[in-house]
Design a protein around this motif. Structure first.
Motif, short mmCIF file in Angstrom:
data_model
loop_
_atom_site.label_atom_id
_atom_site.label_comp_id
_atom_site.label_asym_id
_atom_site.label_seq_id
_atom_site.Cartn_x
_atom_site.Cartn_y
_atom_site.Cartn_z
N LYS A 1 -40.04 51.57 -21.12
CA LYS A 1 -40.12 52.93 -20.59
C LYS A 1 -39.64 52.97 -19.13
O LYS A 1 -38.89 53.87 -18.74
CB LYS A 1 -41.57 53.44 -20.67
N GLN B 1 -32.52 54.73 -31.42
CA GLN B 1 -33.33 55.39 -30.39
C GLN B 1 -32.59 55.46 -29.06
O GLN B 1 -32.69 56.47 -28.34
CB GLN B 1 -34.69 54.70 -30.24
N LYS C 1 -30.28 58.36 -29.13
CA LYS C 1 -31.01 59.62 -28.91
C LYS C 1 -31.29 59.81 -27.41
O LYS C 1 -31.14 60.90 -26.87
CB LYS C 1 -32.33 59.61 -29.70
N ASP D 1 -30.17 62.75 -24.53
CA ASP D 1 -31.20 63.53 -23.84
C ASP D 1 -32.09 62.58 -23.04
O ASP D 1 -33.14 62.13 -23.53
CB ASP D 1 -32.02 64.32 -24.86
N ALA E 1 -39.60 63.49 -21.88
CA ALA E 1 -40.14 63.69 -23.22
C ALA E 1 -39.41 62.82 -24.23
O ALA E 1 -40.04 62.22 -25.13
CB ALA E 1 -40.03 65.16 -23.61
N MET E 2 -38.08 62.71 -24.11
CA MET E 2 -37.33 61.87 -25.03
C MET E 2 -37.64 60.40 -24.80
O MET E 2 -37.71 59.62 -25.76
CB MET E 2 -35.83 62.13 -24.89
N ASP F 1 -40.48 59.19 -23.92
CA ASP F 1 -41.76 58.96 -24.61
C ASP F 1 -41.55 58.83 -26.12
O ASP F 1 -42.11 57.96 -26.78
CB ASP F 1 -42.74 60.10 -24.32
N GLU F 2 -40.72 59.72 -26.68
CA GLU F 2 -40.45 59.71 -28.12
C GLU F 2 -39.74 58.42 -28.54
O GLU F 2 -40.09 57.79 -29.55
CB GLU F 2 -39.60 60.92 -28.49
N VAL F 3 -38.75 58.02 -27.75
CA VAL F 3 -37.97 56.83 -28.05
C VAL F 3 -38.82 55.57 -27.99
O VAL F 3 -38.78 54.72 -28.88
CB VAL F 3 -36.76 56.74 -27.08
N THR F 4 -39.60 55.44 -26.93
CA THR F 4 -40.43 54.22 -26.80
C THR F 4 -41.49 54.17 -27.90
O THR F 4 -41.80 53.09 -28.41
CB THR F 4 -41.07 54.12 -25.41
N ALA F 5 -42.04 55.32 -28.29
CA ALA F 5 -43.03 55.33 -29.38
C ALA F 5 -42.39 54.86 -30.69
O ALA F 5 -43.00 54.09 -31.44
CB ALA F 5 -43.61 56.74 -29.54
N ALA F 6 -41.17 55.31 -30.96
CA ALA F 6 -40.49 54.91 -32.19
C ALA F 6 -40.18 53.41 -32.18
O ALA F 6 -40.33 52.72 -33.20
CB ALA F 6 -39.20 55.72 -32.37
#
Length: 198
Positions: free
Chosen positions: A3, A170, A173, A177, A181-182, A184-189
């Motif tokens: 992150k 990821q 993605k 962007d 927010a992205m 956070d989404e990328v690291t979660a995936a």
């Protein structure tokens, strides 16, 4: 760490460090290289040193004059002294027609003679017998950086295949962007896929 690294990359992207997402994943390295090396402008390409031979032989560029290499980026996250190496393996299989000849070829590939031939085409050799003075100035910068660094292998050599694939999806993605927010989404995936893989 992922992150924090992505946040640093987001700063670079927002500052205009790189091309558009369409340019960055234009389908293949060849297309990207063509766009950079045939443009009449100052550009950079985050790519491996295999590009050196292509720049010399295909584009007829003068090494150290028309192009060079440098470490990028230095982000102060504790790994700026690390070089990533993309290993190209030469393997001998037990079911080959002539295993003794294959073994002899492998032994030859780390000799000074083989290293000198590779150098004449713009390629470095991992052999301790290699003479770095035979390399061009850009390849000398690259080999000196590797020699002075902690070395790790590229992503595909380090991680399980499914995790590598998820990581690359990821990151694409994120490049489209680079928002918080992205990130956070990328690291979660990535973390979810890692949990499945280990």
């Amino acid at each position: 760490m992922v992150k924090t690294t992505l946040k640093k990359y987001a700063e670079l992207l927002k500052a205009g460090c790189c091309g558009t997402p369409e340019q960055m994943f234009a389908g293949d390295w060849d297309y990207s290289a063509d766009q950079i090396f045939t443009a009449d402008a100052s550009n950079y390409l985050m790519i491996g040193m295999w590009m050196n031979s292509r720049a010399l032989n295909d584009y007829k560029l003068k090494e150290g004059v028309d192009y060079s290499i440098f470490q990028f980026p230095a982000m102060g996250l504790g790994h700026d002294d690390t070089s990533s190496v993309d290993a190209k393996e030469v393997l001998v299989t037990s079911n080959g027609a002539n295993p003794a000849a294959a073994d002899a070829f492998l032994a030859y590939m780390v000799t000074k003679d083989a290293a000198d031939i590779l150098a004449s085409y713009g390629y470095a050799s991992p052999s301790k017998s290699a003479d770095p003075s035979l390399l061009g100035p850009v390849q000398q910068v690259a080999t000196a950086a590797v020699a002075a660094s902690k070395v790790q292998f590229v992503l595909g050599d380090l991680l399980p295949g499914d995790l590598v694939d998820e990581y690359r999806v990821q990151l694409q993605k994120f490049l489209q962007d680079p928002s918080d927010a992205m990130i956070d989404e990328v690291t979660a995936a990535i973390e979810a896929k890692a949990a499945e893989s280990y």
